[in-house]
Scaffold this motif. Sequence first.
Motif, short mmCIF file in Angstrom:
data_model
loop_
_atom_site.label_atom_id
_atom_site.label_comp_id
_atom_site.label_asym_id
_atom_site.label_seq_id
_atom_site.Cartn_x
_atom_site.Cartn_y
_atom_site.Cartn_z
N LEU A 1 0.51 -1.18 -0.14
CA LEU A 1 0.04 -0.10 -0.10
C LEU A 1 0.93 1.22 0.13
N TRP A 2 0.27 2.21 -0.44
CA TRP A 2 1.02 3.64 -0.71
C TRP A 2 0.47 4.53 -0.04
N PHE A 3 1.04 5.19 1.08
CA PHE A 3 0.58 6.23 2.01
C PHE A 3 1.21 7.54 1.70
N SER A 4 0.66 8.68 1.93
CA SER A 4 1.25 9.83 2.02
C SER A 4 0.56 10.83 3.14
N TYR A 5 1.38 11.66 3.60
CA TYR A 5 0.85 12.60 4.80
C TYR A 5 -0.11 13.64 4.03
N LYS A 6 -0.85 14.16 5.15
CA LYS A 6 -1.99 14.92 4.61
C LYS A 6 -1.29 16.35 4.31
N GLU A 7 -0.23 16.83 4.99
CA GLU A 7 0.29 18.07 4.71
C GLU A 7 1.44 17.80 3.34
N ASP A 8 1.80 16.53 3.04
CA ASP A 8 2.70 16.37 1.66
C ASP A 8 2.16 15.27 0.95
N PRO A 9 1.07 15.47 -0.01
CA PRO A 9 0.55 14.41 -0.77
C PRO A 9 1.32 13.85 -1.63
N GLY A 10 2.12 14.80 -2.14
CA GLY A 10 3.06 14.27 -3.26
C GLY A 10 4.13 13.30 -2.88
N ASN A 11 4.33 13.14 -1.83
CA ASN A 11 5.58 12.29 -1.41
C ASN A 11 4.83 10.80 -0.70
N TRP A 12 5.08 9.65 -1.64
CA TRP A 12 4.39 8.44 -1.15
C TRP A 12 5.33 7.49 -0.58
N HIS A 13 4.83 6.67 0.42
CA HIS A 13 5.67 5.94 1.42
C HIS A 13 5.07 4.50 0.97
N VAL A 14 5.80 3.53 0.89
CA VAL A 14 5.28 2.29 0.44
C VAL A 14 5.45 1.49 1.59
N LEU A 15 4.31 0.70 1.86
CA LEU A 15 4.05 -0.19 3.09
C LEU A 15 3.48 -1.58 2.82
N SER A 16 4.00 -2.85 3.53
CA SER A 16 3.45 -3.72 3.34
C SER A 16 2.13 -4.10 3.93
N LYS A 17 1.33 -5.00 3.64
CA LYS A 17 -0.10 -5.09 4.13
C LYS A 17 -0.08 -5.65 5.77
N ASP A 18 1.25 -6.42 6.06
CA ASP A 18 1.22 -6.69 7.53
C ASP A 18 1.91 -5.39 8.39
N GLN A 19 2.44 -4.59 7.71
CA GLN A 19 2.95 -3.46 8.36
C GLN A 19 1.67 -2.55 8.57
N VAL A 20 0.77 -2.18 7.78
CA VAL A 20 -0.27 -1.67 7.73
C VAL A 20 -1.17 -1.97 8.98
N ASN A 21 -1.50 -3.36 8.92
CA ASN A 21 -2.52 -3.82 10.04
C ASN A 21 -1.61 -3.72 11.30
N GLU A 22 -0.23 -3.63 11.36
CA GLU A 22 0.38 -3.74 12.73
C GLU A 22 0.17 -2.14 13.28
N ILE A 23 0.16 -1.30 12.18
CA ILE A 23 -0.12 0.23 12.63
C ILE A 23 -1.47 0.41 13.07
N LEU A 24 -2.40 -0.26 12.34
CA LEU A 24 -3.71 -0.12 12.58
C LEU A 24 -4.20 -0.73 14.02
N GLN A 25 -3.52 -1.86 14.50
CA GLN A 25 -3.76 -2.33 15.85
C GLN A 25 -3.39 -1.23 16.84
#
Length: 395
Positions: A299-323
């Motif tokens: 998944l690709w995420f970006s900050y609200k203040e910096d929408p042009g800079n995308w960061h790549v995260l794996s599915k497991d990492q995103v689920n870990e952050i959501l927990q």
Amino acid sequence: MGCSSCSTGKDGQPKGCKNNGTCGTDGCNKLTVFDWLSNMSLPNGERPFDFVEVRFKNSRKEFFQNTENLSLSIGDIVATEAQSGHDIGMVTLTGELVRVQMKRKKETFNDAPAPKVYRKASQKDIDIWQKCRDREEEIKKRAREIAIILKLQMKISDVEFQGDGSKATFYYTADERVDFRQLIKDMAKAFGIRIEMRQIGYRQEAQRLGGIGSCGRELCCSTWLTDFRSVSTSAARYQQLSLNPQKLAGQCGKLKCCLNYELDVYLDALKDFPAQDTKLFTEKGLAFCQKTDIFKEMLWFSYKEDPGNWHVLSKDQVNEILQKNKKKEKVASLEIYAIDIEVEEKVVFENVVGQDSLTRFDKPKGSGNKNKNRNRNRNKNKNKNRNRKRNQNNA
């Protein structure tokens, strides 16, 4: 399209498939059914099933009872019972597999007697059938002209004659209800036959007419697809396809049936996948999901203040952050979890197995200019020598 065993024989007569629908070209029939019981004998005391499947023009198939105990096989031309007169068709299935097909299509004849197979078609029957088939294109064109004159909002897509030539069925498509009573009167007067109008949908029209899809193959509906399931744009959204009507629409103008083929696989993969509107709370700021890749589980995420800079995260990492976010805990930043993706360099040309350069036959760019300059210098010298001789002679 047909192979040598099922192509047209003498006098335009179809030979009939001798391979039980298993030829390599798959051109024997539309919606061909493989007769996998053809080489198996019945148990002792069992009588063969007395129904046969007969195909008429294009994809129309019906079941008929063989009351005369005729010896029928796939590819035989038979005369069958119709509402008035008789029809001519080709046998496409016999034996126990017909019982399976009738059960699958819920064909029962409990209330009314089943239509019958009269006989094998004679040469006279086939000649009349072929003459009627040859008239269909001309009559279809004339019928369209009559419909245009009457200003009817309909499209006559196909015409099918009955085998004895006494009746013709006109298949048409229309968005609204059409009053075609005057059309039937005009066509009956012009053609001298009984007319039947039958409205079909746009998918059924594509099934009858056939064609080549955007994939380069024959349409699924005209070769093997027997039922039309509803297709919605949500199928394209789940598969992350561009909602472009020109690419998602088929020959019929509706959404392509193949959008449903892999939909179940995507739905299974999305069960444990974060939603598209997922938000991640970090100390650096709020992050939104911009893009997902189901196959790579990234998944690709970006900050609200910096929408042009995308960061790549794996599915497991995103689920870990959501927990952690559910426990009202914030991670430091996305950069800690970001994955560096290595971009592979694409090789434009590679010298394999001793191949030479692709430009080895091209002429050098500078060779032509050099020759031109040499010729110019030679011509200048010749002109100078001529002028000198003339001056000496004049002196």
